[in-house]
Design a protein around this motif. Structure first.
Motif, PDB file in Angstrom:
ATOM      1  N   ALA A 148      -2.740   7.394   3.046  1.00  0.00           N
ATOM      2  CA  ALA A 148      -2.850   8.712   3.647  1.00  0.00           C
ATOM      3  C   ALA A 148      -4.160   8.834   4.380  1.00  0.00           C
ATOM      4  O   ALA A 148      -4.276   9.570   5.355  1.00  0.00           O
ATOM      5  N   GLU A 149      -5.135   8.079   3.889  1.00  0.00           N
ATOM      6  CA  GLU A 149      -6.453   8.227   4.476  1.00  0.00           C
ATOM      7  C   GLU A 149      -6.636   7.306   5.665  1.00  0.00           C
ATOM      8  O   GLU A 149      -7.670   7.301   6.294  1.00  0.00           O
TER       9      GLU A 149
ATOM     10  N   MET B 119       0.854  -1.193   0.000  1.00  0.00           N
ATOM     11  CA  MET B 119       0.000   0.000   0.000  1.00  0.00           C
ATOM     12  C   MET B 119       0.883   1.234   0.000  1.00  0.00           C
ATOM     13  O   MET B 119       1.879   1.309   0.674  1.00  0.00           O
ATOM     14  N   THR B 120       0.506   2.146  -0.799  1.00  0.00           N
ATOM     15  CA  THR B 120       1.357   3.322  -0.905  1.00  0.00           C
ATOM     16  C   THR B 120       0.872   4.404   0.019  1.00  0.00           C
ATOM     17  O   THR B 120      -0.200   4.325   0.603  1.00  0.00           O
ATOM     18  N   LEU B 121       1.668   5.449   0.082  1.00  0.00           N
ATOM     19  CA  LEU B 121       1.326   6.549   0.981  1.00  0.00           C
ATOM     20  C   LEU B 121       0.052   7.232   0.536  1.00  0.00           C
ATOM     21  O   LEU B 121      -0.766   7.624   1.357  1.00  0.00           O
ATOM     22  N   VAL B 122      -0.113   7.354  -0.793  1.00  0.00           N
ATOM     23  CA  VAL B 122      -1.335   8.020  -1.256  1.00  0.00           C
ATOM     24  C   VAL B 122      -2.545   7.268  -0.737  1.00  0.00           C
ATOM     25  O   VAL B 122      -3.486   7.836  -0.201  1.00  0.00           O
ATOM     26  N   GLY B 123      -2.490   5.940  -0.904  1.00  0.00           N
ATOM     27  CA  GLY B 123      -3.622   5.139  -0.481  1.00  0.00           C
ATOM     28  C   GLY B 123      -3.786   5.166   1.017  1.00  0.00           C
ATOM     29  O   GLY B 123      -4.902   5.253   1.538  1.00  0.00           O
TER      30      GLY B 123
END
Lengths: 290, 275, 350
Positions: B7-8, B1-5
């Motif tokens: 982040a939430e 999982m990336t930070l963008v994903g």
């Protein structure tokens, strides 16, 4: 200066004539560097090749340096501090860059903050660090009075681990900014692709981001290493009994007044630094000069 | 999982916030400590804040080490170094940027070489030569030594400035009858002004912050702020050293802010200061 | 009807007060090819990302085969995606890129090799297995992207403007290839584009999006012939809009000789807007008003090769675009009659 050559700087015709004129413009700078840099530098090299007593040229200064256990210790300490602070700086920079590449309010402020240690005078940084990590400094107060993880203040100043912390504080921006811009230049789609295909965050980091970041990690490391290798202000006032090469050269020259010996050490230091720079140039895929 | 994903996702956010807070403290706290030292009084034992606030350390600094004189030294040397640095860098950078010079890479390598090796390695030689010429403990001598540090950066900044001046604009100007001096002053200079200012600031800061060369060349009449800070630390007057540090910091910070308007952060690095 | 492969239900998403998705619902049947069509900024990529899980919706849910996957992280959704930027891993060869998702799934090396070879055959790139992405043309890179998204047999294939970064010829070639491969594999596909031609050529169904909402869903033919709103009509090809007043099954345009038969348009009377494709209008010389025959003046005539484009003026400054066979040419300022076939008029909402 006439307008014609200005407007056609890259035209081949009459090139030789313009070259001469061009070199005249560079001449003052070259002459200056020759007198104030290259000539003094050459006297240092010559001085390093002279024996302490008597005349003639010899390698006796170098031989003595390599024979002396204490000088080898200086060299070891210098490399220990440079390499460890390089590794620590990169280890700090990577997670920081992972956070800082995202857009959020205050991000640019943090980027500026990252620059501060690199642009303030090293002495000031070193002084502040000594205050902070001293016996009555905030760091120890935090450990003893707030977190209660230590019963009495921990010795940090004037120890090797303390110096490592100071070096990291001072030199990590050089790596941090390179790593951050390296990370920002990676196509975000590549990460998204990896995740959609089934990679966890850690797998994406290890198998996609890290390989793509490798060149930046290398050049960031070398920049930090070069800075740490030449460090002077911090070890001078915060090194205590530990004297890495730059401080040692200064002490040998101005306190012990052994200028020949100090010159030999300076030559060794310069050569090592240039070798690392050549390596850096290779990694950048182009020569250091351009 | 990336930070963008992620982040939430709340826990990850917390981690990132914690990391940033620690980072900010790591960077900023040394300066806070300097301020506390410089403005604090009766700060003994295990206390977070001084008992009283005072300006006496600044008064001490002014009275005992003659800070105005030191400041004057630093500024005069800095201005001399800046002027000299620009005087030799401007024509050289112009030629390197816009002329087809033979051996260009070698030339750039030679010019940048002083910044490629640790300052102490050439400071020794400079000191020896300057002693012989009685240039130590003089404004002009120390300023000249600082130019060795300042000029490579000035040249670098100016080369990219001049390369950015569009050749077609020059052609247009010369077609319209502008030539020689007027072309230089009315077309080229205005376009190059930001770069020249940046080069000047780089030069000034190189001198203002320099410690190693100055330490080997200074004398009673030419003590600069960094050297005086070092001497005060050596004398054990930590609070006075803190006060001098505060004075030393103000212009650096002001320049940092000014520079950020002119240059991108990543281009700022590479040895604005001595080791 | 069986449970749809993919269902998006009442999904909402906003970015700092800006509503990117406003209550979007759409379902994709297994094996169906659905296109999300809309101008840039309409929310179609945001919708795609909520489907992959890369973005988390503020409200609503995503279901796959009836199972709620709203909280399932992206990497566990087993979806395949083709990117506008290709998004190939630059540090891996073509074969390495294709093997990447397989190795994540613990496929053995020998089987990886077999499946990579098979996938390369599918996109006709057998000879480029050891090349790096930067050595490939855009079209070749995107074929690798397609093969990489399909090699692990995802439940849904998502394509985010996959042809936008290619030149015209390559775009057409790859479009045919995508169509052929997805149909042969029978894979459920969601395609995002702003190009209606691509949408029509590829899709079983098209969902037109505007300002964070799906405004109409239907087969390409339905969308083209019976757009429901002015936006859909205008977005899909050249359109004419006629403000009319309907009464007793007859629509009249104010100040224009002739009427339009509106008996098939349904109940309500009163003012409304009618939509006609320029291609459906036939021009006849002279003034001959009647039912579905409107008199107008030729403002401009442009020769387009295979047809003539006309700009016509129906009184009161109201303009109409028309097309006609280039065999007969109507002069500028001449009076003509526009003949409108009865079934080709659609009532739309603004």
């Amino acid at each position: 200066m006439s307008a014609a050559p200005l407007t056609r700087p890259l035209r081949r015709s009459g090139r030789a004539r313009r070259d001469v004129a061009g070199w005249f413009l560079v001449l003052p700078l070259l002459a200056f560097l020759l007198v104030v840099f290259f000539y003094p530098m050459s006297t240092t090299v010559v001085r390093s090749l002279k024996p302490s007593h008597g005349a003639g040229l010899s390698l006796s200064q170098y031989v003595r340096l390599f024979d002396s256990a204490s000088e080898r210790g200086v060299m070891g300490l210098t490399f220990l501090l440079s390499v460890s602070s390089t590794v620590l700086s990169v280890a700090l920079s990577v997670p920081l860059a992972l956070v800082l590449r995202r857009k959020f309010t205050g991000r640019s402020l943090l980027e500026i903050l990252m620059l501060i240690p690199a642009v303030v005078p090293g002495l000031v940084g070193a002084l502040g660090l000594l205050f902070l990590y001293g016996q009555a400094g905030w760091f120890n107060l935090l450990l003893v009075q707030v977190l209660h993880v230590a019963s009495q203040p921990v010795h940090i100043n004037y120890t090797i681990p303390g110096l490592m912390i100071f070096y990291v504080w001072m030199f990590f921006p050089y790596g941090g900014l390179v790593i951050l811009s390296g990370l920002q230049s990676i196509d975000p789609g590549v990460e998204e692709a990896s995740t959609v295909m089934g990679a966890t965050g850690f797998q994406t980091f290890r198998r996609v981001l890290l390989p793509l970041l490798k060149p930046s990690l290398w050049s960031g490391s070398i920049l930090v290493f070069l800075q740490a290798f030449g460090a002077f202000s911090i070890p001078l006032i915060a090194g205590g009994n530990y004297q890495p090469l730059a401080v040692r050269i200064y002490t040998v020259a101005t306190v012990f007044l052994k200028w020949h010996e100090a010159s030999a050490m300076a030559v060794i230091m310069g050569v090592i630094q240039v070798l690392v720079l050549v390596l850096y140039g290779r990694l950048q895929g182009r020569s250091v000069a351009s | 999982m990336t930070l963008v994903g992620l982040a939430e996702r709340w826990p990850r956010r917390l981690w990132m916030a914690a990391l940033l807070v620690l980072f900010v403290l790591f960077i900023v706290l040394p300066f806070v400590m300097i301020l506390l030292q410089a403005f604090g009084n009766d700060w003994f034992g295990l206390r977070f804040l001084p008992a009283h606030w005072t300006l006496r350390w600044f008064r001490w600094a002014i009275d005992t080490v003659d800070i105005p004189k030191v400041l004057l030294n630093t500024l005069v040397i800095g201005l001399l170094a800046t002027l000299f640095s620009l005087a030799i860098s401007l024509p050289a950078a112009w030629a390197i940027a816009r002329r087809r010079l033979a051996l260009r890479p070698l030339l750039i390598g030679l010019v940048l070489f002083p910044r490629m090796i640790p300052e102490i390695t050439f400071a020794l030689g400079v000191a020896k030569v300057f002693y012989a010429l009685n240039l130590n403990n003089t404004y002009i001598g120390i300023a000249l030594a600082h130019v060795v540090l300042a000029a490579p950066f000035a040249v670098l900044v100016l080369i990219s400035t001049f390369e950015g001046v569009d050749a077609r604009l020059l052609e247009a100007a010369s077609v319209m009858g502008s030539s020689g001096v007027s072309l230089m002053t009315r077309v080229i200079l205005p376009m190059a002004i930001p770069g020249i200012v940046a080069a000047a600031i780089f030069s000034f800061l190189s001198s203002y912050n320099d410690f190693v060369l100055t330490l080997l060349l200074y004398g009673p009449q030419t003590t600069t702020l960094p050297v005086q800070t070092y001497l005060s630390i050596g004398n054990g007057y930590t609070s006075v050293a803190g006060a001098i540090s505060v004075i030393l910091l103000i212009p650096s910070m002001a320049f940092l802010v000014a520079m950020l308007r002119l240059v991108k952060p990543e281009n700022l690095l590479g040895g604005l200061k001595g080791a | 009807m069986s449970t749809p492969r993919l269902e998006v239900e009442h999904v909402r998403k906003s970015f700092g007060g800006l509503e990117a998705l406003r209550d979007v619902s759409v379902a994709v049947q297994a094996g169906e090819f659905l296109t999300l069509l809309g101008p840039s900024g309409c929310g179609k990529t945001t919708l795609m990302r909520t489907i992959t899980g890369y973005l988390r919706p503020d409200g609503g849910s995503i279901r796959m085969d009836g199972r709620d996957i709203t909280d399932v992280p992206t990497h566990q959704r087993n979806m395949g995606m083709v990117f506008q930027s290709f998004a190939l891993f630059p540090h891996l060869t073509v074969a390495g890129n294709l093997a990447f998702p397989l190795s994540l799934r613990g496929v053995s090396r020998s089987e990886q090799q077999l499946r990579v070879a098979e996938a390369l055959r599918m996109v006709r790139l057998e000879s480029l297995a050891d090349a790096y992405p930067r050595q490939l043309s855009g079209g070749q890179q995107q074929r690798v992207g397609l093969a990489r998204a399909l090699i692990y047999q995802p439940s849904v294939l998502l394509l985010d403007e996959p042809l936008s970064n290619l030149d015209l010829r390559m775009r057409e070639e790859l479009r045919l290839e995508i169509s052929e491969i997805t149909r042969r594999l029978g894979i459920t596909s969601v395609y995002v584009t702003h190009d209606q031609e691509e949408a029509f050529a590829l899709s079983d169904r098209v969902a037109v999006m505007s300002q964070g909402q799906i405004v109409q869903t239907g087969t390409p033919r339905e969308i083209y012939e019976h757009p429901r709103t002015r936006f859909v009509a205008a977005f899909i090809g050249m359109s004419n809009f006629l403000p009319v007043v309907v009464s007793g099954g007859v629509a009249t345009v104010e100040g224009v000789a002739g009427t339009i038969d509106a008996s098939h348009l349904g109940e309500p009377s009163g003012p409304c807007t009618l939509f006609i494709r320029p291609l459906d209008i036939t021009l006849v010389a002279g003034e001959d008003p009647g039912v579905n025959r409107l008199v107008c003046r030729v403002v401009d005539a442009v020769f387009m090769g295979e047809r003539m484009d006309y700009v016509l003026e129906l009184g009161a400054g109201l303009r109409l675009k028309g097309q006609a066979d280039p065999g007969v040419v109507f002069a500028r300022d001449s009076r003509v009659t526009a003949v409108i076939p009865p079934g080709k008029v659609t009532r739309i909402t603004d």
